[in-house]
Enzyme design. Structure first.
Site, PDB file in Angstrom:
ATOM      1  N   TYR A 159       0.907  -1.233   0.095  1.00  0.00           N
ATOM      2  CA  TYR A 159       0.115   0.096   0.106  1.00  0.00           C
ATOM      3  C   TYR A 159       0.916   1.113   0.024  1.00  0.00           C
ATOM      4  O   TYR A 159       1.822   1.156   0.629  1.00  0.00           O
ATOM      5  CB  TYR A 159      -0.778  -0.066   1.297  1.00  0.00           C
ATOM      6  CG  TYR A 159      -1.927  -1.146   1.223  1.00  0.00           C
ATOM      7  CD1 TYR A 159      -3.286  -0.549   0.688  1.00  0.00           C
ATOM      8  CD2 TYR A 159      -1.872  -2.256   1.505  1.00  0.00           C
ATOM      9  CE1 TYR A 159      -4.413  -1.403   0.696  1.00  0.00           C
ATOM     10  CE2 TYR A 159      -2.873  -3.129   1.756  1.00  0.00           C
ATOM     11  CZ  TYR A 159      -4.358  -2.716   1.218  1.00  0.00           C
ATOM     12  OH  TYR A 159      -5.180  -3.803   1.158  1.00  0.00           O
ATOM     13  N   TYR A 189      -0.951 -10.155   0.668  1.00  0.00           N
ATOM     14  CA  TYR A 189       0.280  -9.396   1.461  1.00  0.00           C
ATOM     15  C   TYR A 189       0.020 -10.133   2.868  1.00  0.00           C
ATOM     16  O   TYR A 189      -1.136 -10.543   3.291  1.00  0.00           O
ATOM     17  CB  TYR A 189      -0.016  -7.939   1.589  1.00  0.00           C
ATOM     18  CG  TYR A 189      -1.081  -7.474   2.065  1.00  0.00           C
ATOM     19  CD1 TYR A 189      -1.396  -7.233   3.404  1.00  0.00           C
ATOM     20  CD2 TYR A 189      -2.041  -7.203   1.294  1.00  0.00           C
ATOM     21  CE1 TYR A 189      -2.492  -6.613   3.900  1.00  0.00           C
ATOM     22  CE2 TYR A 189      -3.162  -6.667   1.724  1.00  0.00           C
ATOM     23  CZ  TYR A 189      -3.434  -6.264   3.071  1.00  0.00           C
ATOM     24  OH  TYR A 189      -4.670  -5.922   3.421  1.00  0.00           O
ATOM     25  N   HIS A 242      -7.436  -8.355  -2.922  1.00  0.00           N
ATOM     26  CA  HIS A 242      -8.630  -7.538  -2.478  1.00  0.00           C
ATOM     27  C   HIS A 242      -8.814  -6.175  -2.946  1.00  0.00           C
ATOM     28  O   HIS A 242      -7.446  -5.535  -2.900  1.00  0.00           O
ATOM     29  CB  HIS A 242      -9.184  -7.924  -1.093  1.00  0.00           C
ATOM     30  CG  HIS A 242      -8.392  -7.313   0.226  1.00  0.00           C
ATOM     31  ND1 HIS A 242      -7.078  -8.040   0.452  1.00  0.00           N
ATOM     32  CD2 HIS A 242      -8.190  -6.093   0.667  1.00  0.00           C
ATOM     33  CE1 HIS A 242      -6.275  -7.315   1.071  1.00  0.00           C
ATOM     34  NE2 HIS A 242      -7.064  -6.378   1.387  1.00  0.00           N
ATOM     35  N   HIS A 273     -10.559  -2.382  -1.403  1.00  0.00           N
ATOM     36  CA  HIS A 273     -11.103  -1.769  -0.490  1.00  0.00           C
ATOM     37  C   HIS A 273     -12.014  -0.664  -0.989  1.00  0.00           C
ATOM     38  O   HIS A 273     -11.716   0.029  -1.958  1.00  0.00           O
ATOM     39  CB  HIS A 273     -10.164  -0.869   0.403  1.00  0.00           C
ATOM     40  CG  HIS A 273      -9.613  -2.094   1.164  1.00  0.00           C
ATOM     41  ND1 HIS A 273      -9.745  -2.562   2.509  1.00  0.00           N
ATOM     42  CD2 HIS A 273      -8.210  -2.560   0.927  1.00  0.00           C
ATOM     43  CE1 HIS A 273      -8.956  -3.198   2.921  1.00  0.00           C
ATOM     44  NE2 HIS A 273      -7.832  -3.423   2.176  1.00  0.00           N
TER      45      HIS A 273
HETATM   46 FE   LIG Z   1      -6.204  -4.746   2.364  1.00  0.00          FE
END
Ligand SMILES: [Fe+2]
Length: 223
Positions: free
Chosen positions: A113, A152, A162, A164
């Site tokens: 991220y 992860y 996935h 979000h």
């Molecule tokens: Fe996530």
């Protein structure tokens, strides 16, 4: 006597319709036969809610359009497998929600991220947008182009790929995570996915059998 006769005929019609629907259903087909009378439809099940997680972007960056794979002024496209995600947002009565607000944030192809608190050692991708903000069209539809995120490691175990979402309809807001159907085994091992129980199916996109880069995820909000 006359009424009795009509009753018998109606029952006969009804059973033939039911038989036809059952036959079509058993053949794997669904065809809506004309209904004799308007039946009230049961409400649609809402899309499952999930925790927001720790990586909602602190700094969304300069670009937030619905194509996360390209950034203005960058020569390269984001690394990873480009995918298209389309779908529609409806309310529980099946009405499309136009102007619904959607926010998407996700890991890059390596499972990282763009967030200061992400402990992942995988590299950031400077060509990946990682966050998008969009609104649905008049028919409740949306279209996103992005890359399939990597899974992860996390304190609750390995997370499968996935996306979000923060979804805002007319009156209701839902935080959701969307999963990929080809990762069914990994999804089943995931703590958050498993916690959804019977509602988990609502958080899995459908993959286009003719083009594996295209997914469809229809969303239902309370309103
Ligand atoms: Fe996530």
């Amino acid at each position: 006597m006359h009424d009795d006769h009509n009753f018998t005929v109606d029952q006969d019609l009804l059973s033939r319709r039911q038989f036809a629907q059952a036959a079509l259903a058993s053949a794997g087909l669904f065809v809506a036969l004309p209904a004799r009378a308007q039946q009230p439809q049961p409400p649609l099940g809402t899309t499952a809610e999930s925790p927001m997680g720790p990586f909602y972007p602190l700094n969304p960056g300069r670009e937030n359009d619905a194509d996360l794979t390209r950034l203005a002024g960058h020569r390269n496209r984001a690394r990873g497998t480009v995918i298209e995600l389309t779908g529609r947002i409806r309310d529980v009565r099946g009405n499309p929600i136009s102007g619904a607000r959607m926010e998407l944030w996700q890991a890059n192809a390596a499972g990282r991220y763009a967030h200061a608190l992400d402990p992942a050692v995988a590299a950031l991708d400077p060509d990946f947008q990682s966050y998008a903000r969009l609104t649905t069209g008049a028919d409740g539809s949306y279209r996103i182009v992005t890359i399939k995120p990597g899974g992860y490691d996390s304190p609750i175990g390995h997370r499968p790929p996935h996306l979000h979402f923060d979804l805002r309809g007319r009156t209701h807001r839902t935080i959701a995570q969307m999963y990929f159907p080809e990762d069914a085994a990994a999804n089943a091992r995931d703590t958050l996915y498993s916690a959804l129980g019977r509602d988990a199916a609502s958080s899995v996109a459908a993959r286009n059998p003719a083009d594996g880069s295209k997914y469809r995820w229809d969303i239902v909000l309370m309103g």
